[in-house]
Design an enzyme around this catalytic site. Structure first.
Site, PDB file in Angstrom:
ATOM      1  N   LYS A   1       0.810  -1.213   0.000  1.00 36.19           N
ATOM      2  CA  LYS A   1       0.000   0.000   0.000  1.00 36.19           C
ATOM      3  C   LYS A   1       0.846   1.268   0.000  1.00 36.19           C
ATOM      4  CE  LYS A   1      -3.361  -0.613  -0.699  1.00 36.19           C
ATOM      5  NZ  LYS A   1      -3.780  -0.968  -2.091  1.00 36.19           N
TER       6      LYS A   1
ATOM      7  N   GLY B   1       1.755   2.505  -3.056  1.00 31.17           N
ATOM      8  CA  GLY B   1       1.543   3.064  -4.386  1.00 31.17           C
ATOM      9  C   GLY B   1       2.175   2.274  -5.502  1.00 31.17           C
ATOM     10  N   SER B   2       2.493   0.998  -5.247  1.00 33.76           N
ATOM     11  CA  SER B   2       3.229   0.228  -6.257  1.00 33.76           C
ATOM     12  C   SER B   2       2.411  -0.053  -7.511  1.00 33.76           C
ATOM     13  CB  SER B   2       3.748  -1.091  -5.662  1.00 33.76           C
ATOM     14  OG  SER B   2       2.670  -1.904  -5.232  1.00 33.76           O
TER      15      SER B   2
ATOM     16  N   TRP C   1       0.082   1.873  -8.906  1.00 32.20           N
ATOM     17  CA  TRP C   1       0.054   3.102  -9.710  1.00 32.20           C
ATOM     18  C   TRP C   1       1.432   3.419 -10.290  1.00 32.20           C
ATOM     19  CZ3 TRP C   1       1.438   8.356  -7.576  1.00 32.20           C
ATOM     20  CH2 TRP C   1       1.331   9.341  -8.568  1.00 32.20           C
TER      21      TRP C   1
ATOM     22  N   HIS D   1       7.165  -7.115  -2.816  1.00 32.99           N
ATOM     23  CA  HIS D   1       6.969  -6.548  -1.481  1.00 32.99           C
ATOM     24  C   HIS D   1       8.014  -7.110  -0.513  1.00 32.99           C
ATOM     25  CE1 HIS D   1       3.417  -4.373  -2.413  1.00 32.99           C
ATOM     26  NE2 HIS D   1       2.587  -5.387  -2.483  1.00 32.99           N
TER      27      HIS D   1
ATOM     28  N   ALA E   1      -7.776   7.659 -15.556  1.00 31.35           N
ATOM     29  CA  ALA E   1      -7.535   6.790 -16.711  1.00 31.35           C
ATOM     30  C   ALA E   1      -7.409   5.329 -16.279  1.00 31.35           C
ATOM     31  CB  ALA E   1      -6.283   7.242 -17.453  1.00 31.35           C
ATOM     32  N   MET E   2      -6.684   5.097 -15.174  1.00 34.54           N
ATOM     33  CA  MET E   2      -6.495   3.730 -14.701  1.00 34.54           C
ATOM     34  C   MET E   2      -7.777   3.163 -14.106  1.00 34.54           C
ATOM     35  SD  MET E   2      -2.657   4.009 -13.086  1.00 34.54           S
ATOM     36  CE  MET E   2      -2.637   2.314 -12.529  1.00 34.54           C
TER      37      MET E   2
ATOM     38  N   GLY F   1      -5.258   6.765  -3.385  1.00 38.56           N
ATOM     39  CA  GLY F   1      -4.736   7.103  -2.071  1.00 38.56           C
ATOM     40  C   GLY F   1      -4.261   8.545  -2.022  1.00 38.56           C
TER      41      GLY F   1
END
Length: 312
Positions: free
Chosen positions: A66, A68-69, A71, A127, A250-251, A270
């Protein structure tokens, strides 16, 4: 469903089914001193991972959960594909590039044999703590993007995600979640331990640290830094196009098509300082104390800008 997300969907659907009969405690298992999600990871995969042969041009996105990986990883993947199309189209196979479950430690033991046939550049996520990665990653100097996000926003995002994503233990209240978070009783272990270990590698020439907060503040500048680090040779116009394709909107618009029922939880937008709606005064005091004791004064700690993002 697109071919290149088939493996992701297969593993994710199986994981959700596997946890239906598990207790909350059974959703985690410990391997080599770190907790992992039972439905996604296994000791057999970790043993097979030891033999993984990294390449010097591998692109690895490393982050605690969590941070931001998904994105930032999408930005990196798009940069790599854009560069390959522009400079080496004969080497590009988007199907192979995106065929496996994106996280290095999730899949089946045969995954690493299949990946030997994948053309460079391979884009990988993880991770894992730096000391848990295959030795070949640092020996062969694979390029690693190390993503850092402030601990309070990580905790807030992790709490919401855990309650949406069945393979992770859920928590009725933020208080019980926070207790587990501080103790490191989380999928992929302790936030503090993770960053203390990665702090030892932050100056390695094949490691580039970047924060979630700076990416939110100026995505184009962050994308430019990443393109330079990975030696992708892209123009300003190329980078801007990638940035526009990887906005949250967009995502999010594409998430349902690409990830089906998992799209909503994977691409939650987030914010910075979202933690203020969840943290009690006691939570704040405990996190401040733990951060001061373990990370304040380290290079990772300085990157986090704790006084800017984590003070009430």
């Amino acid at each position: 469903m697109s071919y290149f997300r088939k493996k992701f969907m297969e593993i994710s659907v199986k994981a959700v089914k596997d946890v239906e009969k598990m207790t909350q405690e059974q959703k985690l298992f410990t391997y080599d001193g770190v907790a992992y999600p039972t439905a996604l990871c296994s000791s057999e995969v970790f043993k097979a991972l030891e033999s993984f042969e990294a390449r010097s041009d591998d692109v690895i996105i490393a982050s605690y959960c969590k941070s931001g990986s998904f994105w930032i990883g999408q930005i990196v993947t798009d940069l790599v594909i854009t560069s390959a199309k522009k400079h080496e189209p004969h080497k590009l196979s988007e199907e192979l590039l995106l065929a496996e479950y994106p996280y290095l430690e999730i899949g089946d033991p045969e995954k690493y044999q299949r990946m030997k046939s994948h053309r460079s550049r391979r884009v990988l996520f993880t991770h894992l703590r730096a000391d848990k990665l295959p030795k070949s990653v640092f020996k062969n100097k694979a390029k690693i993007l190390m993503i850092v996000r402030n601990p309070k926003d990580v905790a807030a995002s992790f709490f919401h995600f855990s309650n949406m994503y069945a393979p992770y233990p859920s928590h009725d209240t933020f208080g019980t979640f926070f207790e587990a978070f501080i103790k490191g009783e989380m999928p992929f272990g302790s936030y503090i331990d993770y960053h203390c270990v990665w702090n030892k590698y932050i100056d390695e020439e094949n490691v580039m640290p970047i924060t979630y907060e700076e990416m939110k503040e100026n995505t184009a500048l962050g994308a430019e830094k990443m393109a330079k680090f990975f030696e992708l040779n892209l123009s300003d116009e190329d980078i801007q196009s990638v940035v526009e394709r990887t906005t949250y909107k967009a995502m999010s618009d594409n998430a349902k098509k690409t990830y089906e029922e998992f799209g909503d939880c994977l691409f939650h937008e987030g914010g910075v300082s979202d933690w203020k709606t969840l943290f009690s005064q006691e939570n704040n005091q405990e996190m401040d104390m733990v951060f001061k004791e373990h990370l304040a004064g380290t290079k990772v700690g300085e990157m986090i800008k704790y006084d800017v993002y984590c003070k009430t």
